[in-house]
Write an enzyme that holds these catalytic residues in place. Structure first.
Site, PDB file in Angstrom:
ATOM      1  N   TYR A 146       0.813  -1.214  -0.052  1.00 55.88           N
ATOM      2  CA  TYR A 146       0.158   0.050   0.078  1.00 55.88           C
ATOM      3  C   TYR A 146       0.789   1.365  -0.018  1.00 55.88           C
ATOM      4  O   TYR A 146       0.356   2.360  -0.534  1.00 55.88           O
ATOM      5  CB  TYR A 146      -1.011  -0.021   1.250  1.00 55.88           C
ATOM      6  CG  TYR A 146      -2.294  -0.897   1.121  1.00 55.88           C
ATOM      7  CD1 TYR A 146      -2.165  -2.176   0.843  1.00 55.88           C
ATOM      8  CD2 TYR A 146      -3.435  -0.123   1.053  1.00 55.88           C
ATOM      9  CE1 TYR A 146      -3.449  -2.766   0.679  1.00 55.88           C
ATOM     10  CE2 TYR A 146      -4.677  -0.916   0.893  1.00 55.88           C
ATOM     11  CZ  TYR A 146      -4.633  -2.337   0.936  1.00 55.88           C
ATOM     12  OH  TYR A 146      -5.568  -2.899   0.668  1.00 55.88           O
ATOM     13  N   LYS A 195       3.430 -15.676   3.094  1.00 55.37           N
ATOM     14  CA  LYS A 195       3.809 -16.248   1.938  1.00 55.37           C
ATOM     15  C   LYS A 195       5.307 -16.540   1.855  1.00 55.37           C
ATOM     16  O   LYS A 195       6.244 -16.220   0.817  1.00 55.37           O
ATOM     17  CB  LYS A 195       3.200 -15.340   0.620  1.00 55.37           C
ATOM     18  CG  LYS A 195       3.553 -16.392  -0.738  1.00 55.37           C
ATOM     19  CD  LYS A 195       2.459 -17.415  -0.580  1.00 55.37           C
ATOM     20  CE  LYS A 195       2.333 -18.354  -2.054  1.00 55.37           C
ATOM     21  NZ  LYS A 195       1.558 -19.574  -2.018  1.00 55.37           N
ATOM     22  N   ASP A 227      -2.257 -18.705   1.134  1.00 62.73           N
ATOM     23  CA  ASP A 227      -3.393 -19.368   0.417  1.00 62.73           C
ATOM     24  C   ASP A 227      -4.063 -20.478   1.286  1.00 62.73           C
ATOM     25  O   ASP A 227      -5.234 -20.633   1.009  1.00 62.73           O
ATOM     26  CB  ASP A 227      -2.486 -20.064  -0.950  1.00 62.73           C
ATOM     27  CG  ASP A 227      -1.577 -20.876  -0.629  1.00 62.73           C
ATOM     28  OD1 ASP A 227      -0.777 -20.520   0.248  1.00 62.73           O
ATOM     29  OD2 ASP A 227      -0.845 -21.220  -1.784  1.00 62.73           O
ATOM     30  N   ASP A 251      -5.980  -7.299   4.132  1.00 61.95           N
ATOM     31  CA  ASP A 251      -7.194  -6.672   3.633  1.00 61.95           C
ATOM     32  C   ASP A 251      -8.088  -7.662   2.872  1.00 61.95           C
ATOM     33  O   ASP A 251      -9.145  -7.704   3.145  1.00 61.95           O
ATOM     34  CB  ASP A 251      -6.699  -5.752   2.365  1.00 61.95           C
ATOM     35  CG  ASP A 251      -7.952  -4.943   1.505  1.00 61.95           C
ATOM     36  OD1 ASP A 251      -8.904  -4.720   2.065  1.00 61.95           O
ATOM     37  OD2 ASP A 251      -7.816  -5.068   0.344  1.00 61.95           O
ATOM     38  N   ASP A 255     -11.936  -9.397   4.914  1.00 59.47           N
ATOM     39  CA  ASP A 255     -13.287  -9.432   4.056  1.00 59.47           C
ATOM     40  C   ASP A 255     -13.729 -10.830   3.984  1.00 59.47           C
ATOM     41  O   ASP A 255     -14.954 -11.181   4.252  1.00 59.47           O
ATOM     42  CB  ASP A 255     -13.272  -9.239   2.536  1.00 59.47           C
ATOM     43  CG  ASP A 255     -13.404  -7.572   2.277  1.00 59.47           C
ATOM     44  OD1 ASP A 255     -13.262  -6.854   3.402  1.00 59.47           O
ATOM     45  OD2 ASP A 255     -13.711  -7.180   1.237  1.00 59.47           O
TER      46      ASP A 255
HETATM   47  C1  IPM Z   1     -10.353  -1.462   3.975  1.00 54.12           C
HETATM   48  C2  IPM Z   1     -10.470  -0.932   2.520  1.00 54.12           C
HETATM   49  C3  IPM Z   1      -9.502   0.171   2.315  1.00 54.12           C
HETATM   50  C4  IPM Z   1      -7.950  -0.946   2.207  1.00 54.12           C
HETATM   51  C5  IPM Z   1      -9.445   0.635   0.878  1.00 54.12           C
HETATM   52  C6  IPM Z   1     -10.874   1.398   0.653  1.00 54.12           C
HETATM   53  C7  IPM Z   1      -8.302   1.536   0.328  1.00 54.12           C
HETATM   54  O1  IPM Z   1     -10.864  -2.162   1.473  1.00 54.12           O
HETATM   55  O2  IPM Z   1     -10.114  -0.852   5.020  1.00 54.12           O
HETATM   56  O3  IPM Z   1      -9.983  -2.646   4.163  1.00 54.12           O
HETATM   57  O4  IPM Z   1      -7.790  -1.625   1.232  1.00 54.12           O
HETATM   58  O5  IPM Z   1      -7.228  -0.917   3.080  1.00 54.12           O
HETATM   59 MG    MG Z   2     -10.580  -3.955   2.595  1.00 55.51          MG
END
Ligand code: IPM
Ligand code: MG
Length: 360
Positions: A146, A195, A227, A251, A255
């Site tokens: 990032y 990884k 993975d 990240d 999710d």
């Molecule tokens: C998160 C989001 C952010 C990230 C985006 C919006 C830049 O996906 O907070 O997980 O990737 O960190």
């Molecule tokens: Mg995210």
């Protein structure tokens, strides 16, 4: 006590969900004798619309002057919003990355917990869901891909894009220490996700984390390839307690972890620096498709406010009160659309806020 909270509602569903969290905090204030002052700040697309940039120095300064930051979400539809016609460094996401870096919020905590009441909303097989799970995703937030050097240019006539993944040992050590400290307060298990079979940066993560692990003999320490972790999260999520990982893997995995709790609308987060200061936001995005319809799930934001009380203000009893109120509404059968089963009635975003505030 009086607390000054920088409130960054942001874009999309951000304003709706943060308003509900403020409502719940005000109920906590009344019940426990605290005063929460909210200082409204702009960031993301709404800041672009007003100032031409997603994050102003004023927002950073005001956030710094506060006791904590409560955030909604930033960004819009990447296909249709004019914000995405701007150069990448001026888009809404650059504001979020900018504030994380400016406030040195290197430790991102995303607790993924399956409420027994939401087992039916969990997309995993019944025998997996019935075991439940309760894990803390710890994502490094100010390094790695990032924030590494990036560019796109023609090299020998071929368009080439480069992103750089780099970590130094200090960046790894400080979050590893936080990870083990948190593991000590939980079930005393930490798994490093990397990884290391391919990446040098991952091999450094292993080396440094192993050194830190030696200071925490009570914590069961293990490593897992990313993975495999993606697979284990759907196969046997109950095996995880603290999951420590770098920025990009975190990240993606967070999710995935949120979805198995039933909905991304359930997952809170805290982003911390070396002090007690933190930024608290739901893990989900701005959901422009449902913005302004009053149907978003405010629970992740309300639970983020609970994390703020716990981690930045040391108000454990008050944080418990919020978490208990959330459990209560779920037990009583109230659901927003995202966690309602087919045919089940659902409540609106603001009704969910009222229901939780009433139960404080
Ligand atoms: C998160 C989001 C952010 C990230 C985006 C919006 C830049 O996906 O907070 O997980 O990737 O960190
Ligand atoms: Mg995210």
């Amino acid at each position: 006590m009086k607390y000054r909270i920088a409130s960054i509602k942001g874009d999309g569903i951000g304003p709706e969900i943060v308003t509900q969290a403020q409502k719940v905090l005000n109920a906590v204030g009344v019940k426990y004798g605290h005063e929460f002052e909210f200082v409204e700040l702009l960031m993301g697309g709404c800041s672009i619309d007003k100032y031409g940039i997603p994050l102003t120095d004023e927002t950073i300064d005001e956030a710094r002057k506060s006791d904590a930051v409560l955030m909604g979400s930033i960004g819009g539809d990447t296909n249709t919003s004019p914000w995405y016609k701007l150069e990448p460094g001026k888009r809404p996401e650059a504001g979020l990355l900018g504030i994380r870096k400016a406030l040195n919020l290197f430790a991102n905590l995303r607790p993924a917990y399956l409420y027994p009441e939401l087992k039916e909303a969990c997309p995993l097989k019944e025998e997996v869901a019935s075991k439940g799970f309760d894990m803390m995703m710890m994502r490094e937030l100010t390094g790695g891909l990032y924030f590494g050097e990036r560019y796109t240019k023609e090299i020998n006539g071929v368009l080439t894009a480069v992103d750089t993944l780099s970590y130094n040992e200090d960046e790894i050590r400080r979050i590893a220490v936080k990870g083990f400290d948190i593991a000590m307060k939980r079930r005393k298990k930490l798994t490093l996700i990397d990884k290391a079979n391919v990446l040098d940066s991952s091999r450094l993560w292993r080396k440094v984390t192993e050194e830190v692990a030696a200071d925490y003999p009570e914590v069961e320490y293990g490593v897992m390839l990313v993975d495999n972790c993606a697979m284990q999260l759907v196969k046997d999520p109950a095996q995880f307690d603290v999951v420590l990982t770098e920025n990009m893997f975190g990240d993606i995995l967070s999710d995935e972890a949120s979805m198995i709790t039933g909905s991304i609308g359930m997952l809170p987060s805290a982003s911390l620096n070396e002090t007690r200061f933190g930024l608290y936001e739901p893990s989900g995005g701005s959901a422009p498709d449902i913005a302004g319809k009053n149907i978003a799930n405010p629970i992740a934001t309300i639970l983020s406010a609970a994390m703020m009380l716990r981690y930045s203000f040391d108000l454990d009893k008050e944080a418990d009160a919020i978490e208990d109120a959330v459990k209560k509404v779920l037990k009583e059968g109230f659901r927003t659309g995202d966690i309602a089963l087919e045919g089940q009635n659902s409540v609106k975003c603001d009704e969910m806020g009222d229901l939780i505030a009433e139960r404080i």
